[in-house]
Design an enzyme around this catalytic site. Structure first.
Site, PDB file in Angstrom:
ATOM      1  NE  ARG A  51      -2.482  -1.192   3.311  1.00  0.00           N
ATOM      2  CZ  ARG A  51      -3.118  -1.377   4.450  1.00  0.00           C
ATOM      3  NH1 ARG A  51      -4.413  -1.180   4.527  1.00  0.00           N
ATOM      4  NH2 ARG A  51      -2.461  -1.736   5.537  1.00  0.00           N
ATOM      5  CE  LYS A 148       4.170 -20.481  10.182  1.00  0.00           C
ATOM      6  NZ  LYS A 148       5.015 -19.418  10.738  1.00  0.00           N
ATOM      7  CG  HIS A 178      10.815 -21.204   5.916  1.00  0.00           C
ATOM      8  ND1 HIS A 178       9.897 -20.867   6.865  1.00  0.00           N
ATOM      9  CD2 HIS A 178      12.009 -21.169   6.540  1.00  0.00           C
ATOM     10  CE1 HIS A 178      10.524 -20.639   8.009  1.00  0.00           C
ATOM     11  NE2 HIS A 178      11.810 -20.817   7.843  1.00  0.00           N
ATOM     12  CE  LYS A 182      14.629 -23.897   8.081  1.00  0.00           C
ATOM     13  NZ  LYS A 182      15.519 -22.752   8.230  1.00  0.00           N
ATOM     14  CD  GLU A 216      12.757 -19.173  16.093  1.00  0.00           C
ATOM     15  OE1 GLU A 216      13.091 -18.454  15.149  1.00  0.00           O
ATOM     16  OE2 GLU A 216      11.595 -19.251  16.522  1.00  0.00           O
ATOM     17  CG  ASP A 235       5.282 -18.731  14.698  1.00  0.00           C
ATOM     18  OD1 ASP A 235       4.909 -18.195  13.630  1.00  0.00           O
ATOM     19  OD2 ASP A 235       6.441 -18.615  15.159  1.00  0.00           O
ATOM     20  CG  HIS A 240       7.969 -24.257  10.336  1.00  0.00           C
ATOM     21  ND1 HIS A 240       7.596 -24.029   9.041  1.00  0.00           N
ATOM     22  CD2 HIS A 240       8.121 -23.026  10.888  1.00  0.00           C
ATOM     23  CE1 HIS A 240       7.526 -22.723   8.825  1.00  0.00           C
ATOM     24  NE2 HIS A 240       7.836 -22.092   9.929  1.00  0.00           N
ATOM     25  CE  LYS A 339       9.343 -16.966  17.889  1.00  0.00           C
ATOM     26  NZ  LYS A 339       9.906 -17.102  16.556  1.00  0.00           N
TER      27      LYS A 339
HETATM   28  C1  BG6 Z   1       8.616 -18.682  10.876  1.00  0.00           C
HETATM   29  C2  BG6 Z   1       8.011 -18.314  12.192  1.00  0.00           C
HETATM   30  O1  BG6 Z   1       7.708 -19.427  10.118  1.00  0.00           O
HETATM   31  O2  BG6 Z   1       9.795 -19.456  11.099  1.00  0.00           O
HETATM   32  C3  BG6 Z   1       8.998 -17.551  13.038  1.00  0.00           C
HETATM   33  O3  BG6 Z   1       6.849 -17.528  11.976  1.00  0.00           O
HETATM   34  C4  BG6 Z   1      10.290 -18.317  13.166  1.00  0.00           C
HETATM   35  O4  BG6 Z   1       8.457 -17.265  14.322  1.00  0.00           O
HETATM   36  C5  BG6 Z   1      10.802 -18.763  11.809  1.00  0.00           C
HETATM   37  O5  BG6 Z   1      11.244 -17.458  13.784  1.00  0.00           O
HETATM   38  C6  BG6 Z   1      11.986 -19.684  11.954  1.00  0.00           C
HETATM   39  O6  BG6 Z   1      12.554 -19.930  10.699  1.00  0.00           O
HETATM   40  P1  BG6 Z   1      14.084 -20.310  10.567  1.00  0.00           P
HETATM   41  O7  BG6 Z   1      14.255 -20.635   9.123  1.00  0.00           O
HETATM   42  O8  BG6 Z   1      14.873 -19.115  10.993  1.00  0.00           O
HETATM   43  O9  BG6 Z   1      14.307 -21.481  11.458  1.00  0.00           O
END
Ligand code: BG6
EC number: 1.1.1.49
Length: 490
Positions: A51, A148, A178, A182, A216, A235, A240, A339
């Site tokens: 936007r 997502k 994603h 990997k 993380e 999330d 994942h 996290k």
């Molecule tokens: C995302 C999540 O899909 O994946 C994030 O929304 C997360 O919260 C991220 O940090 C982690 O991805 P990667 O590739 O850094 O492990």
């Protein structure tokens, strides 16, 4: 040794949410890498849409800055050539202004593959698809990529999928996860089905348990608004981690054809034993970080970052899943993610059963079970833990050591980012590494009752100090079964 690069057809990649964090931090650098490697033909175009009232030049500046910041060793000439492919359109999916001009821009390259990447809030997926449909931009050479989260439960996921299906067929729809891009995840296919060694042992008779950890060090930071509505289960686990579990646990597909693989993953998702109000208390642990230290610095707690003292959102989850089928009956899959944990590490650890009988004297040293560790990040690689005799004369000392293969060291190439492969797969029209609608639904079918059980319990997530491995209940979850979290990750 260098990666083998397959040429791809010229394309137009339109990124809705083109000024957003994902586009700037991940998608555009990923495309830059593929461009530098010569995979993207210069007639291809990348068009950011958002936007914000920017023009081409303003957007190009943003992209240039993002690439200079996020990519090591940028060559000026290559960067300029890449930037020349980039354009921008200011559009609001809910307003008619500008869409005809956008359509004319698309029409300038009528033969290109068209990839519409929806990196926006799912609330506007329908509006965008409707606009694209009404402009006739959903023809058979068009594809739509859905980032997502796809919904926050089964019902909302269905609503999104139904709305998109009104304009794009299932084979044009690429639901991205994603983690499937990997390297190590794809390597699971190669390891399991390209070697005679593992598959005969890949079952409850020989495997004691599996652990999947995605840890993380980051907190939620500026994503607190999104995150607070999601939480770790939505999330990370629903998508994942379940996808990792599927790749690890699925039956051998008959080929790598997209539906052959996805059919097998779907069966795993449908075989997950339900976790609901009757057992969530024993099988799941939720945590929320408090202030502590991460990467050598003091960091605030989740509620401070959120600016509220009221949230019950989990920033950590550990759970024990089981797959109810012949191959995996009785094998626990311990899953955990969070996290503000001590290390950034994602790995899968497969622990084999203990030996049925030892011929050794206990004084020779402990006989530990074999273990296969697949490390997704950092230092992608595979370790197979074996027992060997410590070299030297006299005595017999047993040692547990890894056959250790780091992909970077073995192949001498930098691991590509997951998005590099996935976006190019969309252009190639290969959906193997994308989630089919029924997979998303099956994943919600399993995750939904856990969320409901948590809501219904009235409990709050257990606090943990930032920089630790989550609440002590997560340790108890696995230790109750006489096992421990693998130390490779800890
Ligand atoms: C995302 C999540 O899909 O994946 C994030 O929304 C997360 O919260 C991220 O940090 C982690 O991805 P990667 O590739 O850094 O492990």
């Amino acid at each position: 040794m260098s990666a083998q690069l397959l040429p791809i057809e010229p394309f137009d990649l339109v990124i809705f949410g083109g000024t957003g964090d994902l586009a700037v931090r991940k998608l555009l650098p990923a495309m830059y890498h593929r461009f530098v490697d010569g995979q993207i033909q210069p007639s291809s175009r990348i068009i950011g849409v958002a936007r914000e009232g920017l023009d081409d030049a303003g957007y190009r500046e943003q992209v240039r800055a993002a690439i200079e910041k996020g990519v090591a060793h940028v060559a000026k000439a290559q960067l300029e050539a890449f930037i020349a492919m980039i354009g921008y359109r200011s559009l609001d999916a809910r307003k008619a202004d500008g869409w005809d001009e956008f359509s004319a821009l698309m029409a300038a390259q009528p033969t290109h593959i068209r990839v519409f990447y929806l990196s926006t809030s799912p609330d506007i997926f329908t509006d965008i698809c409707q606009r694209l449909g009404s402009l006739g931009l959903n023809g058979e050479r068009s594809r739509v990529v859905l980032e997502k989260p796809i919904g926050r439960d089964l019902q909302s996921a269905n609503a999104i999928n139904d709305a998109v299906a009104g304009y794009f067929t299932e084979s044009q729809t690429y639901r991205i996860d994603h983690y499937l891009g990997k390297e190590t995840v794809q390597n699971l296919l190669a390891l399991r089905f390209g070697n005679a060694l593992f598959e005969p042992l890949w079952n409850a008779q020989h495997i004691d348990h599996v652990q999947i950890t995605v840890a993380e060090t980051v907190g939620v930071g500026h994503r607190a608004g999104y995150y607070d509505r999601a939480g770790a289960l939505r999330d990370m686990v629903q998508n994942h981690i379940l996808q990792l579990l599927c790749m690890l646990a699925m039956e051998p597909p008959s080929s790598l054809a997209p539906d052959a693989v996805r059919d097998e993953k779907l069966k795993v998702l449908r075989s997950l034993r339900p976790i609901d109000a009757s057992n969530a208390g024993q099988l799941t642990v939720r945590g929320q970080y408090r202030a502590g230290a991460a990467e050598g610095q003091s960091v605030p707690g989740y509620l401070d970052e959120l600016g509220s003292d009221q949230s019950k959102t989990e920033t950590f989850v550990a759970l024990k899943a089981e797959i109810g089928n012949w191959r995996w009956a009785g094998v626990p899959f311990y899953l955990r993610t969070g996290k503000r944990l001590p290390n950034r590490v994602s790995e899968i650890v497969v622990t084999f059963r203990a030996l049925p009988h030892s011929i050794f004297d206990p004084a020779n040293g402990p006989l530990l079970p074999n273990r296969l560790t697949l490390r997704l990040q950092p230092d992608e690689g595979v370790k197979l833990w074996l027992t060997i005799k410590h070299p030297g004369p006299g005595g017999l000392r047993l040692r547990h050591v890894p056959l250790d293969m780091s992909f970077a060291a073995a192949f001498g190439i930098q691991q590509p980012d997951a998005y590099e492969r996935l976006i190019l797969d969309v252009v190639r029209g290969n959906p193997t590494l994308f989630m089919r609608r029924d997979e998303v639904e099956a994943a919600w079918n399993w995750a939904g009752p856990i969320l409901q059980a948590w809501e219904g319990s009235g409990d709050t997530p257990k606090p943990y100090t930032a920089g630790t491995w989550g609440p002590s209940a997560a340790v108890a979850l696995i230790e109750r079964d006489g096992r421990t979290w693998a130390e490779d990750a800890a």
